[in-house]
Design a protein around this motif. Structure first.
Motif, PDB file in Angstrom:
ATOM      1  N   ALA A   3       1.282  -1.087   0.065  1.00 11.62           N
ATOM      2  CA  ALA A   3       0.089   0.049   0.213  1.00 11.62           C
ATOM      3  C   ALA A   3       0.878   0.800   0.137  1.00 11.62           C
ATOM      4  O   ALA A   3       1.146   2.337  -0.608  1.00 11.62           O
ATOM      5  N   ASP A   4       2.180   1.445   0.833  1.00  9.67           N
ATOM      6  CA  ASP A   4       2.731   2.361   0.802  1.00  9.67           C
ATOM      7  C   ASP A   4       2.943   2.717  -0.211  1.00  9.67           C
ATOM      8  O   ASP A   4       3.331   3.457  -1.071  1.00  9.67           O
ATOM      9  N   GLN A   5       3.793   2.098  -1.311  1.00  7.94           N
ATOM     10  CA  GLN A   5       4.460   1.688  -2.709  1.00  7.94           C
ATOM     11  C   GLN A   5       2.696   2.619  -3.453  1.00  7.94           C
ATOM     12  O   GLN A   5       3.436   3.154  -4.795  1.00  7.94           O
ATOM     13  N   LEU A   6       1.848   2.611  -3.549  1.00  8.41           N
ATOM     14  CA  LEU A   6       0.830   2.934  -4.055  1.00  8.41           C
ATOM     15  C   LEU A   6       0.395   3.780  -3.898  1.00  8.41           C
ATOM     16  O   LEU A   6      -0.329   4.847  -4.676  1.00  8.41           O
ATOM     17  N   THR A   7       0.774   4.475  -2.485  1.00  9.33           N
ATOM     18  CA  THR A   7       0.246   5.611  -1.970  1.00  9.33           C
ATOM     19  C   THR A   7       1.189   7.552  -1.978  1.00  9.33           C
ATOM     20  O   THR A   7       2.176   6.472  -1.726  1.00  9.33           O
ATOM     21  N   GLU A   8       1.267   8.148  -3.380  1.00  7.92           N
ATOM     22  CA  GLU A   8       2.562   8.378  -3.331  1.00  7.92           C
ATOM     23  C   GLU A   8       2.733   9.578  -2.575  1.00  7.92           C
ATOM     24  O   GLU A   8       1.496  10.130  -2.194  1.00  7.92           O
ATOM     25  N   THR A   9       3.520  10.243  -1.668  1.00  4.30           N
ATOM     26  CA  THR A   9       3.902  10.583  -0.879  1.00  4.30           C
ATOM     27  C   THR A   9       3.709  12.241  -1.129  1.00  4.30           C
ATOM     28  O   THR A   9       4.487  12.498  -2.174  1.00  4.30           O
ATOM     29  N   PRO A  10       2.388  12.995  -0.717  1.00  4.53           N
ATOM     30  CA  PRO A  10       2.628  14.820  -1.531  1.00  4.53           C
ATOM     31  C   PRO A  10       4.062  15.096  -1.039  1.00  4.53           C
ATOM     32  O   PRO A  10       4.326  15.100   0.326  1.00  4.53           O
ATOM     33  N   GLN A  11       3.844  16.271  -1.767  1.00  2.00           N
ATOM     34  CA  GLN A  11       5.598  17.059  -1.686  1.00  2.00           C
ATOM     35  C   GLN A  11       5.074  18.744  -1.836  1.00  2.00           C
ATOM     36  O   GLN A  11       4.532  18.563  -3.128  1.00  2.00           O
ATOM     37  N   LEU A  12       6.010  19.258  -1.658  1.00  2.00           N
ATOM     38  CA  LEU A  12       5.556  20.639  -1.319  1.00  2.00           C
ATOM     39  C   LEU A  12       6.639  20.917  -2.000  1.00  2.00           C
ATOM     40  O   LEU A  12       7.655  20.881  -0.640  1.00  2.00           O
ATOM     41  N   THR A  13       6.986  22.162  -2.690  1.00  2.00           N
ATOM     42  CA  THR A  13       9.013  22.487  -2.819  1.00  2.00           C
ATOM     43  C   THR A  13       8.685  23.976  -2.174  1.00  2.00           C
ATOM     44  O   THR A  13       7.475  24.946  -2.383  1.00  2.00           O
ATOM     45  N   LEU A  14       9.352  24.731  -1.659  1.00  2.00           N
ATOM     46  CA  LEU A  14       9.393  26.160  -0.924  1.00  2.00           C
ATOM     47  C   LEU A  14      10.537  26.545  -2.560  1.00  2.00           C
ATOM     48  O   LEU A  14      11.701  25.918  -1.649  1.00  2.00           O
ATOM     49  N   SER A  15      10.982  27.814  -2.605  1.00  2.00           N
ATOM     50  CA  SER A  15      11.764  28.028  -2.949  1.00  2.00           C
ATOM     51  C   SER A  15      11.728  29.895  -3.173  1.00  2.00           C
ATOM     52  O   SER A  15      13.259  30.213  -3.721  1.00  2.00           O
ATOM     53  N   THR A  16      11.248  30.401  -2.742  1.00  4.39           N
ATOM     54  CA  THR A  16      11.763  31.929  -2.626  1.00  4.39           C
ATOM     55  C   THR A  16      12.787  32.222  -1.363  1.00  4.39           C
ATOM     56  O   THR A  16      12.295  31.115  -0.071  1.00  4.39           O
ATOM     57  N   PHE A  17      12.970  33.584  -1.139  1.00  4.72           N
ATOM     58  CA  PHE A  17      13.331  33.863   0.133  1.00  4.72           C
ATOM     59  C   PHE A  17      12.774  33.608   1.490  1.00  4.72           C
ATOM     60  O   PHE A  17      12.690  32.953   2.471  1.00  4.72           O
ATOM     61  N   ALA A  18      11.591  34.279   1.401  1.00  7.72           N
ATOM     62  CA  ALA A  18      10.614  33.781   2.395  1.00  7.72           C
ATOM     63  C   ALA A  18       9.856  33.287   2.523  1.00  7.72           C
ATOM     64  O   ALA A  18       9.652  32.621   3.906  1.00  7.72           O
ATOM     65  N   GLU A  19       9.662  32.019   1.568  1.00 10.10           N
ATOM     66  CA  GLU A  19       9.292  30.675   2.086  1.00 10.10           C
ATOM     67  C   GLU A  19      10.341  30.291   2.735  1.00 10.10           C
ATOM     68  O   GLU A  19       9.595  29.523   3.245  1.00 10.10           O
ATOM     69  N   LEU A  20      11.418  30.431   2.819  1.00 10.70           N
ATOM     70  CA  LEU A  20      12.502  28.894   3.226  1.00 10.70           C
ATOM     71  C   LEU A  20      13.369  30.155   4.443  1.00 10.70           C
ATOM     72  O   LEU A  20      12.306  29.241   6.074  1.00 10.70           O
ATOM     73  N   TRP A  21      12.761  31.149   4.712  1.00  6.70           N
ATOM     74  CA  TRP A  21      12.163  32.235   5.758  1.00  6.70           C
ATOM     75  C   TRP A  21      11.728  31.081   6.920  1.00  6.70           C
ATOM     76  O   TRP A  21      12.168  30.743   8.018  1.00  6.70           O
ATOM     77  N   ASP A  22      10.171  31.447   6.733  1.00 13.93           N
ATOM     78  CA  ASP A  22       9.560  30.929   7.025  1.00 13.93           C
ATOM     79  C   ASP A  22       9.276  28.982   7.405  1.00 13.93           C
ATOM     80  O   ASP A  22       8.964  28.639   8.973  1.00 13.93           O
ATOM     81  N   GLY A  23       9.504  28.478   6.156  1.00  8.22           N
ATOM     82  CA  GLY A  23       9.783  27.335   6.730  1.00  8.22           C
ATOM     83  C   GLY A  23      11.081  26.173   7.773  1.00  8.22           C
ATOM     84  O   GLY A  23      10.595  25.478   8.555  1.00  8.22           O
ATOM     85  N   PHE A  24      12.316  27.349   7.835  1.00  4.01           N
ATOM     86  CA  PHE A  24      12.797  26.831   8.615  1.00  4.01           C
ATOM     87  C   PHE A  24      12.755  27.149   9.943  1.00  4.01           C
ATOM     88  O   PHE A  24      12.640  26.605  10.621  1.00  4.01           O
ATOM     89  N   ARG A  25      11.762  27.577  10.434  1.00  2.20           N
ATOM     90  CA  ARG A  25      11.245  28.014  11.561  1.00  2.20           C
ATOM     91  C   ARG A  25       9.574  27.510  12.391  1.00  2.20           C
ATOM     92  O   ARG A  25       9.079  27.628  12.643  1.00  2.20           O
ATOM     93  N   GLN A  26       9.483  26.527  10.599  1.00  5.24           N
ATOM     94  CA  GLN A  26       8.377  25.240  11.753  1.00  5.24           C
ATOM     95  C   GLN A  26       8.757  24.533  12.465  1.00  5.24           C
ATOM     96  O   GLN A  26       9.346  23.836  11.871  1.00  5.24           O
ATOM     97  N   ARG A  27       7.908  24.391  13.607  1.00  3.51           N
ATOM     98  CA  ARG A  27       9.113  23.460  14.883  1.00  3.51           C
ATOM     99  C   ARG A  27       8.302  21.885  14.963  1.00  3.51           C
ATOM    100  O   ARG A  27       7.932  20.560  14.780  1.00  3.51           O
ATOM    101  N   ASP A  28       6.633  21.887  13.620  1.00  3.04           N
ATOM    102  CA  ASP A  28       6.180  20.387  13.485  1.00  3.04           C
ATOM    103  C   ASP A  28       6.788  20.568  12.138  1.00  3.04           C
ATOM    104  O   ASP A  28       6.410  19.087  11.145  1.00  3.04           O
TER     105      ASP A  28
END
Length: 406
Positions: A3-28
């Motif tokens: 089932a794991d192979q059949l289920t595609e893991t969702p993915q999100l790409t962050l690529s701007t400076f502001a997006e990474l500043w936010d992403g690095f500080r998300q504790r979860d």
């Protein structure tokens, strides 16, 4: 098929400076990039999360204080550079990749707590080879070689490193920690000593300490050496394009600016990866569902034209950045996993053009580049540099250079 192979893991790409500043500080958002490299990275500082990471970081942070960097820069680093560079300077030629590793290896081993009893070239070269192997294991996700074979090589190297370097270092620190007659200020100031003294609090056994020392050995030496080679390459090509400005390379602070610009363009890790442990709401309102793999494109964010200008793809040591933006962008990460050795590598940013004040630290890479420039370094026209064919990352495999005998 599972089932794991059949289920595609969702993915999100962050690529701007502001997006990474936010992403690095998300504790979860939990570290994920080194899952494949668990043979070296499992339970290492960079792979821990939550309270375990906070505790390990608090213990090891005590070693990475600005006063310590200042002492190392005045007393230790110049001597290590002199010793590593001397044979190549006498020969009038050398290889920047080898020079980088030989220079950073002794410093990194000291920080990690891997004793280097004789200080011989043979010992340094042995540590270097271990670091290269551990680095490939840590960044296995980017290796183009067979992953099972790489893991086997890393396991074998860990065993030899344990016998040659770790066991004597570990036993020495255990004895020192158990001896009440040894004054506090005479204990080694390194990661292994800190872990031995705080083993019960950290819940770290000998195996965890072995991997932590191996992690520091490869992370410190490989990233620093790589930055050094890229810095020399960018500066030499910039000097050729701007001969009228070459005189500025005699200014230590300008050399440091060059290195910071190199950090921006050539991050040691071009991407970071996290997995959402719970639903995460970003500053722009987007919700990242639990389980999503978040790819943080550091290379793209460091070249964000909204922050670094229309020429963000180019090397420009005269570049100015907005207030609050580090000149190296997101190369050293951010939030809980900001690089613990950032100031050791690149020093501190001067407060103004007049200078950085009494606490200003140049950093190991600027000091190494300065030494190259003092000895008239230039590319070897008969032996052009080559890139590492076994990695998807932008690493040099060789970089032959010549030195001015005068």
């Amino acid at each position: 098929m599972s089932a794991d192979q059949l289920t595609e893991t969702p993915q999100l790409t962050l690529s701007t400076f502001a997006e990474l500043w936010d992403g690095f500080r998300q504790r979860d958002l939990r570290q994920r990039l080194y899952d494949a490299g668990g043979v070296v990275m499992r339970d290492a500082l960079l792979d821990l999360h939550g309270d375990a990471h906070k505790l390990r970081r608090r213990v090891e942070n005590r070693l990475f204080r600005r006063g310590t960097f200042r002492f190392w820069e005045d007393e230790l680093v110049p001597r290590i550079i002199d010793e590593a560079f001397a044979p190549s300077l006498r020969a009038g030629r050398g290889d920047l990749v080898q020079l980088g590793y030989r220079t950073t290896m002794n410093l990194t081993a000291r920080v990690a707590g891997a004793d280097h009893p004789t200080g011989s070239v043979e010992e340094t070269d042995a540590l270097q080879q271990f670091a290269v192997t551990f680095s490939e294991g840590a960044t296995l996700v980017h290796s183009t070689r067979d992953h099972a074979q790489v893991r086997a090589e890393v396991e074998e190297a860990l065993g030899r490193f344990d016998a040659m370097f770790f066991t004597p270092s570990y036993e020495r620190r255990r004895a020192l920690a158990a001896d009440p007659a040894v004054p506090e200020d005479e204990l080694p100031r390194d990661v292994l000593m800190a872990m031995v003294r705080n083993a019960d609090e950290l819940g770290a056994d000998r195996t965890v300490m072995l991997r932590e020392v191996a992690f520091y050995l490869q992370a410190g030496s490989h990233s620093t050496s790589d930055a050094f080679t890229h810095a020399a390459d960018e500066i030499l090509r910039w000097r050729q394009r701007h001969p009228d400005l070459a005189g500025r390379l005699g200014d230590d602070r300008f050399v440091q600016r060059c290195v910071h610009e190199v950090f921006r363009l050539h991050p040691a890790s071009p991407v970071a990866e996290r997995r959402a442990l719970a639903d995460v709401t970003l500053r722009d309102g987007r919700v990242v569902p639990a389980g999503t793999v978040v790819v943080m494109d550091i290379r793209a964010a460091n070249r964000d034209p909204e922050v670094f200008g229309a020429d963000a793809e180019e090397f420009d040591p005269l570049r100015t950045v907005p207030d609050g933006v580090p000149p190296w962008g997101h190369t050293f990460g951010g939030g809980m996993h900001a690089c613990i050795g950032m100031e050791l590598d690149g020093g501190t940013v001067p407060r103004d053009e007049a200078g950085g004040g009494p606490d200003h630290v140049l950093g190991t890479v600027p000091l190494m580049v300065r030494e190259l420039l003092r000895h008239g370094v230039r590319p070897d026209p008969d032996h052009p540099p080559t890139k590492d064919p076994h990695s998807k990352r932008d690493h040099f495999g060789t970089y032959p250079v010549l030195f001015d005998p005068s």
